[in-house]
Each structure stands twice: as C-alpha cells, then as structure tokens.
Design a protein around this motif. Structure first.
Motif, short mmCIF file in Angstrom:
data_model
loop_
_atom_site.label_atom_id
_atom_site.label_comp_id
_atom_site.label_asym_id
_atom_site.label_seq_id
_atom_site.Cartn_x
_atom_site.Cartn_y
_atom_site.Cartn_z
N HIS A 1 0.80 -1.13 -0.19
CA HIS A 1 0.05 0.00 -0.02
C HIS A 1 0.79 1.26 0.04
CE1 HIS A 1 -3.36 -2.60 2.16
NE2 HIS A 1 -3.43 -2.75 0.94
N CYS A 2 0.33 2.30 0.19
CA CYS A 2 1.26 3.66 0.37
C CYS A 2 0.76 4.30 1.79
CB CYS A 2 0.61 4.65 -0.80
SG CYS A 2 -1.04 5.36 -0.42
N PRO A 3 1.79 5.04 2.27
CA PRO A 3 1.45 5.78 3.50
C PRO A 3 0.34 6.48 3.25
CG PRO A 3 3.71 6.03 2.85
CD PRO A 3 3.02 5.46 1.69
N TYR B 1 -9.35 1.24 7.47
CA TYR B 1 -8.16 1.42 6.71
C TYR B 1 -8.24 0.89 5.40
CZ TYR B 1 -3.26 0.53 5.17
OH TYR B 1 -2.13 0.27 4.37
N MET B 2 -8.89 -0.32 5.27
CA MET B 2 -8.85 -1.10 4.17
C MET B 2 -10.27 -0.35 3.19
SD MET B 2 -6.59 -3.30 3.64
CE MET B 2 -7.49 -3.97 2.10
N ASP B 3 -11.17 0.37 3.69
CA ASP B 3 -11.80 1.09 3.08
C ASP B 3 -11.28 2.28 2.29
OD1 ASP B 3 -14.86 1.90 2.22
OD2 ASP B 3 -14.34 3.39 3.48
N TRP B 4 -10.43 3.11 3.05
CA TRP B 4 -9.60 3.99 2.50
C TRP B 4 -8.90 3.36 1.20
CZ3 TRP B 4 -7.20 6.72 7.44
CH2 TRP B 4 -8.28 7.58 8.12
N ILE B 5 -8.23 2.51 1.43
CA ILE B 5 -7.21 1.99 0.63
C ILE B 5 -8.05 1.59 -0.70
CG2 ILE B 5 -5.85 -0.21 -0.17
CD1 ILE B 5 -4.25 1.62 1.45
N SER B 6 -9.24 0.95 -0.69
CA SER B 6 -9.94 0.67 -1.82
C SER B 6 -10.41 1.92 -2.51
CB SER B 6 -11.17 -0.07 -1.13
OG SER B 6 -12.30 -0.22 -2.32
N LYS B 7 -10.97 2.85 -1.62
CA LYS B 7 -11.06 4.30 -2.40
C LYS B 7 -9.90 5.03 -2.98
CE LYS B 7 -15.19 4.94 0.53
NZ LYS B 7 -15.83 5.45 1.69
N LEU B 8 -8.78 4.76 -2.30
CA LEU B 8 -7.70 5.46 -2.81
C LEU B 8 -7.14 4.72 -4.17
CD1 LEU B 8 -5.56 6.04 0.16
CD2 LEU B 8 -6.80 7.83 -0.95
#
Length: 110
Positions: free
Chosen positions: A55-57, A81-88
């Motif tokens: 992932h990214c920071p 966190y995983m929701d953010w990663i998905s959206k990012l």
C-alpha cells in the motif's frame, strides 16, 4: 491481507509491551500504517527493482487529495483503513495511474 495482519500484530504487541507510555495505553493502527508503509515506500524508491509496497502511506495530504474525510492519526480500525485503501486505489485508477503507490508518489512530487 498479510500486510494488514502484520500491522495489527505490531499494534497489539507494542500496546501490550509499552502501553504505560502510550496515549490511552494504545499504539493506533494509523500510526503503524504510516510508519510501516513509509518505510516500505523508502526502500522501493531507493531500489526500483524491489516489488511495489503493498500500500502507500496514508496521511492528511493523501486523504485530502482523494477527497476523503478522516484522520490517520486517530485511525484505529483495519476495516476503515482497507476502505480508505479501496477508495484510494479507485482514485488512482481514475487519475490514470498504474498503481496506488505511483499515484501517491506523484502527489508528493507535485
């Protein structure tokens, strides 16, 4: 999945062993993700033959750039966190980048 599990283990282990010096006796998930993801990003940037980090920071700049509301310093949930990663990842793709990691790197190189 292994990356997120590793971060959760770090949170629990450090909280258990050093809770007496931590706010609310806890090392938050957001702090761990930032430190570990930044470390892996630096290794990757120093040696592009390495595989991309998982992932990214995530920090305020990344969240704001993607139009997401939240505070990485208060984050203490792997699900959020995983929701953010998905959206990012979706945002990175919409912006025409091949990966989340390259997208995040471009934000910091603007």
């Amino acid at each position: 999945k292994i990356h997120v599990e590793t971060m959760s283990i770090i949170c629990e282990k450090v909280s258990k062993e050093h809770g007496d010096i931590l706010v609310n006796s806890r090392l938050r998930f957001g702090t761990v993700q930032k430190a570990l993801n930044l470390y892996l990003k630096f290794l990757w940037c120093l040696d592009k033959t390495r595989p991309d980090p998982p992932h990214c920071p995530i920090d305020r700049i990344v969240l704001n750039h993607a139009g997401l509301d939240g505070s990485w310093t208060k984050l203490d949930s792997s699900d959020i966190y995983m929701d953010w990663i998905s959206k990012l990842k979706k945002r990175a793709q919409e912006d025409g980048f091949e990966s989340l990691q390259v997208w995040e790197l471009s934000i910091w190189n603007e």
